[in-house]
Design a protein around this motif. Sequence first.
Motif, PDB file in Angstrom:
ATOM      1  N   ILE A 279       1.404   5.902 -20.074  1.00  0.00           N
ATOM      2  CA  ILE A 279       2.163   5.509 -18.882  1.00  0.00           C
ATOM      3  C   ILE A 279       1.205   5.376 -17.698  1.00  0.00           C
ATOM      4  CG2 ILE A 279       3.971   6.194 -17.274  1.00  0.00           C
ATOM      5  CD1 ILE A 279       5.022   5.413 -20.018  1.00  0.00           C
ATOM      6  N   GLY A 280       1.400   4.339 -16.926  1.00  0.00           N
ATOM      7  CA  GLY A 280       0.562   4.155 -15.754  1.00  0.00           C
ATOM      8  C   GLY A 280       1.098   3.075 -14.836  1.00  0.00           C
ATOM      9  N   LEU A 281       0.255   2.618 -13.933  1.00  0.00           N
ATOM     10  CA  LEU A 281       0.577   1.531 -13.018  1.00  0.00           C
ATOM     11  C   LEU A 281      -0.326   0.356 -13.348  1.00  0.00           C
ATOM     12  CD1 LEU A 281       0.566   4.446 -11.292  1.00  0.00           C
ATOM     13  CD2 LEU A 281       1.343   2.939  -9.479  1.00  0.00           C
ATOM     14  N   HIS A 282       0.221  -0.836 -13.300  1.00  0.00           N
ATOM     15  CA  HIS A 282      -0.594  -2.029 -13.551  1.00  0.00           C
ATOM     16  C   HIS A 282       0.043  -3.248 -12.904  1.00  0.00           C
ATOM     17  CE1 HIS A 282       2.245  -3.310 -16.728  1.00  0.00           C
ATOM     18  NE2 HIS A 282       2.142  -2.103 -17.263  1.00  0.00           N
ATOM     19  N   GLY A 283      -0.681  -4.345 -12.925  1.00  0.00           N
ATOM     20  CA  GLY A 283      -0.146  -5.600 -12.419  1.00  0.00           C
ATOM     21  C   GLY A 283       0.703  -6.279 -13.484  1.00  0.00           C
ATOM     22  N   TRP A 284       0.760  -7.613 -13.458  1.00  0.00           N
ATOM     23  CA  TRP A 284       1.600  -8.332 -14.421  1.00  0.00           C
ATOM     24  C   TRP A 284       0.930  -9.652 -14.795  1.00  0.00           C
ATOM     25  CZ3 TRP A 284       4.616  -6.393 -17.656  1.00  0.00           C
ATOM     26  CH2 TRP A 284       5.609  -7.133 -18.310  1.00  0.00           C
ATOM     27  N   ALA A 285       1.495 -10.306 -15.785  1.00  0.00           N
ATOM     28  CA  ALA A 285       0.904 -11.549 -16.292  1.00  0.00           C
ATOM     29  C   ALA A 285       1.042 -12.706 -15.311  1.00  0.00           C
ATOM     30  CB  ALA A 285       1.543 -11.918 -17.628  1.00  0.00           C
ATOM     31  N   GLY A 286       1.905 -12.545 -14.317  1.00  0.00           N
ATOM     32  CA  GLY A 286       2.098 -13.585 -13.320  1.00  0.00           C
ATOM     33  C   GLY A 286       2.972 -13.074 -12.199  1.00  0.00           C
ATOM     34  N   ASP A 287       3.440 -13.969 -11.370  1.00  0.00           N
ATOM     35  CA  ASP A 287       4.317 -13.580 -10.268  1.00  0.00           C
ATOM     36  C   ASP A 287       5.669 -13.125 -10.806  1.00  0.00           C
ATOM     37  OD1 ASP A 287       2.334 -14.282  -8.504  1.00  0.00           O
ATOM     38  OD2 ASP A 287       3.115 -16.318  -8.203  1.00  0.00           O
ATOM     39  N   TRP A 288       6.306 -12.200 -10.093  1.00  0.00           N
ATOM     40  CA  TRP A 288       7.642 -11.738 -10.458  1.00  0.00           C
ATOM     41  C   TRP A 288       8.399 -11.375  -9.191  1.00  0.00           C
ATOM     42  CZ3 TRP A 288       8.934  -6.794  -8.897  1.00  0.00           C
ATOM     43  CH2 TRP A 288       7.864  -5.930  -8.594  1.00  0.00           C
ATOM     44  N   THR A 289       9.721 -11.345  -9.280  1.00  0.00           N
ATOM     45  CA  THR A 289      10.572 -10.936  -8.167  1.00  0.00           C
ATOM     46  C   THR A 289      11.621  -9.972  -8.691  1.00  0.00           C
ATOM     47  OG1 THR A 289      12.215 -12.699  -8.437  1.00  0.00           O
ATOM     48  CG2 THR A 289      10.269 -13.193  -7.061  1.00  0.00           C
ATOM     49  N   LEU A 290      12.096  -9.117  -7.807  1.00  0.00           N
ATOM     50  CA  LEU A 290      13.182  -8.216  -8.178  1.00  0.00           C
ATOM     51  C   LEU A 290      14.451  -8.990  -8.499  1.00  0.00           C
ATOM     52  CD1 LEU A 290      12.881  -5.199  -5.697  1.00  0.00           C
ATOM     53  CD2 LEU A 290      12.341  -5.224  -8.134  1.00  0.00           C
ATOM     54  N   ASN A 306       0.353  -8.306  -8.383  1.00  0.00           N
ATOM     55  CA  ASN A 306      -1.101  -8.306  -8.559  1.00  0.00           C
ATOM     56  C   ASN A 306      -1.883  -8.151  -7.254  1.00  0.00           C
ATOM     57  OD1 ASN A 306      -0.746  -8.504 -11.295  1.00  0.00           O
ATOM     58  ND2 ASN A 306      -1.097 -10.712 -11.395  1.00  0.00           N
ATOM     59  N   PRO A 307      -1.523  -8.860  -6.171  1.00  0.00           N
ATOM     60  CA  PRO A 307      -2.260  -8.645  -4.916  1.00  0.00           C
ATOM     61  C   PRO A 307      -2.106  -7.219  -4.382  1.00  0.00           C
ATOM     62  CG  PRO A 307      -1.040 -10.710  -4.843  1.00  0.00           C
ATOM     63  CD  PRO A 307      -0.542  -9.972  -6.046  1.00  0.00           C
ATOM     64  N   ASP A 308      -0.936  -6.591  -4.644  1.00  0.00           N
ATOM     65  CA  ASP A 308      -0.707  -5.233  -4.136  1.00  0.00           C
ATOM     66  C   ASP A 308      -1.578  -4.210  -4.848  1.00  0.00           C
ATOM     67  OD1 ASP A 308       1.165  -6.202  -2.380  1.00  0.00           O
ATOM     68  OD2 ASP A 308       2.903  -5.637  -3.587  1.00  0.00           O
ATOM     69  N   ILE A 309      -1.602  -4.266  -6.178  1.00  0.00           N
ATOM     70  CA  ILE A 309      -2.416  -3.269  -6.883  1.00  0.00           C
ATOM     71  C   ILE A 309      -3.898  -3.521  -6.633  1.00  0.00           C
ATOM     72  CG2 ILE A 309      -2.552  -4.504  -9.107  1.00  0.00           C
ATOM     73  CD1 ILE A 309      -2.184  -1.687 -10.415  1.00  0.00           C
ATOM     74  N   ALA A 310      -4.279  -4.770  -6.436  1.00  0.00           N
ATOM     75  CA  ALA A 310      -5.675  -5.067  -6.110  1.00  0.00           C
ATOM     76  C   ALA A 310      -6.059  -4.462  -4.761  1.00  0.00           C
ATOM     77  CB  ALA A 310      -5.905  -6.574  -6.105  1.00  0.00           C
ATOM     78  N   SER A 311      -5.119  -4.504  -3.802  1.00  0.00           N
ATOM     79  CA  SER A 311      -5.423  -3.993  -2.465  1.00  0.00           C
ATOM     80  C   SER A 311      -5.441  -2.463  -2.421  1.00  0.00           C
ATOM     81  CB  SER A 311      -4.396  -4.524  -1.457  1.00  0.00           C
ATOM     82  OG  SER A 311      -3.110  -3.957  -1.691  1.00  0.00           O
TER      83      SER A 311
END
Length: 325
Positions: A279-290, A306-311
């Motif tokens: 279990i962890g935190l990661h980005g995704w294969a592309g853009d997503w929305t709630l 992806n931009p959030d976890i990168a920052s």
Amino acid sequence: MPALALSRLRLVVLLTCSLGLPSVAPAAPAPDAFEAYLRPPHPPAEGFAPMPDGQTARAGSEVRALARGRVAEVGADGRSVVLEHLYYENHALLRARSEYSGLDGVALRPGTLVTRGQVLGRVGEKARPAVTLHSGRRLSAAEARRFTALRERLLLPAEEPSLLLISHDDFQLRLYARGRELARKEVSFGQAAGAKEVRGDNRTPKGMYFVTQKLRGDIPGPYSAFYGGHWIRVNYPNPWDAERGVASGFVDAKTREKIALEWAARRNTVASTRLGSGIGLHGWAGDWTLAESGGRLSWGCVVMHNPDIASLYERIPEGTMVVLF
């Protein structure tokens, strides 16, 4: 405001008053779950002292508070006092009460804050002193001794140099440094709602964990494309997960103790039980929305844009406390 609009506003107010229509009070803002967790009404306990032996207490000896808390009640005769304690356990902020009777010289008032070990009064000359502990109900003497022994030292999230709070209900993550908010980001969770219970249930855990591994770039494994180039692992399962596993027959007592030791050292815990792991935190294969995903994307991890976890990647060191609630 234009004169015409102002006149219409006055007319509405006059009509409302003359017709006796009830006024509608503005709705109270919803409480902020993050603030409620991190900043409780009074300072939480950093640990509980051992239960005293009332049978050996001598007249005139000092009676001290078991833990940091707030005075809830003082007896009318000044011979008893009740303290309320707040403490963190796993992902929950809990309450307990300690009651002290048979005292002389209680000079405290309701609402006073007390520290662990603070003198509350002295054993009365002809009284039989007693200290009792309540956690949902009154605990027996043996239960009270076990309660304090298991909670001699407690963690304080607001004092952590790096802390992630993640709310299932709000689909939000907040990063703190010693209680000061640094960032907040939108997140998504496992494809199935509810807290993780067993391997393969596609649920995201609820609990207190620590960051134990970080990877950036090409993540090894068959699902590397889904990580968005970033992986931040937490040490699920924790001791409370292990206790649940024992009750369900997934984990034996020896494994439970090993998990507890590894978790306390902020290392990876046993990954081979039916409780699951990875279990962890990661980005995704592309853009997503709630709106499109419903916040249900992963097989149990916390998904970030992806931009959030990168920052935030460099601002979340190994050892960071992560509370999923």
